[in-house]
Enzyme design. Sequence first.
Site, PDB file in Angstrom:
ATOM      1  CB  SER A 100      40.305  47.387  24.502  1.00 26.50           C
ATOM      2  OG  SER A 100      39.241  48.471  24.904  1.00 26.50           O
ATOM      3  CG  MET A 101      42.835  50.366  30.342  1.00 26.96           C
ATOM      4  SD  MET A 101      41.619  49.586  31.645  1.00 26.96           S
ATOM      5  CE  MET A 101      42.401  48.073  32.442  1.00 26.96           C
ATOM      6  CG  ASP A 201      35.768  47.628  18.797  1.00 25.70           C
ATOM      7  OD1 ASP A 201      34.827  47.904  19.431  1.00 25.70           O
ATOM      8  OD2 ASP A 201      37.083  48.075  18.726  1.00 25.70           O
ATOM      9  CG  HIS A 231      36.359  45.739  21.730  1.00 20.96           C
ATOM     10  ND1 HIS A 231      37.204  46.477  21.512  1.00 20.96           N
ATOM     11  CD2 HIS A 231      37.212  45.966  22.784  1.00 20.96           C
ATOM     12  CE1 HIS A 231      38.610  47.164  22.358  1.00 20.96           C
ATOM     13  NE2 HIS A 231      38.278  46.869  22.906  1.00 20.96           N
TER      14      HIS A 231
END
Length: 256
Positions: A100-101, A201, A231
């Site tokens: 993700s980030m 997601d 996710h």
Amino acid sequence: MTIDPLASPLTIAARPELTGGRRIGVLLSHGFTGQPASMKPWGEHLGALGYAVSVPRLPGHGTTWQECNTTTWDDWYAELTRAFESLARDTDAVVVGGLSMGGALTLRLAADHADRVSGLLLVNPAVATKRLDVKLLPVLKHLVPSFPGLANDIKKAGGDEHGYDRTPLKAIHTLMRAWPPLVADLPKVTCPILYFRSSVDHVVDEASQPLITSKVSSRDVTVVPLTESYHVATLDNDAPQIFADSAAFVARTTAE
């Protein structure tokens, strides 16, 4: 500030006798409002194969969402860069990866250090969104400190990434402000990429993948669909595939 015991960084020393005599490093980054617990099983798998592994705790994570709201993209990137430099000093080659980030942060690292990153592992990375409400963040962040949390988007029963139950708005606004310059610099990314993308997601929408795959200069890009995970795929049903495929990728991209 009390740090969650599960949020302690993971560091595993290289065992070159298992990796053909070379010291190979892997740096893994957790995502926004998450913590190292989401990456440790992956890191431990790679460590058991002889790779040096570093999973840092990003500032403001593994404590409270209120503290996270006092930190920024620059703080998180600085910590990841510190971990990268430390790992690079002790190894012959480094592969970086993130969720993700964490995927955005490692893309930034691969753009800034194209000659030093041997490969890039991405799991549902976020560099854009189709959500319209983010346009209100510059105002909303001064009116309310947080929104409901993003953590634990996991299909597997009992999965828990031990993330925050609230989304700190000041912090996430700094993340989203970092996206446009990162997207502009994606052509600087030249290393091989292994891109894992969950079919369902609920956190990162479909805006990021076409941006990343179309703009990087990497000629070696493989997208792997994850059909049984949401996710946080590193803790979900497809985790064994992520672990196995990434181990093969690290071996291939760091071979002399």
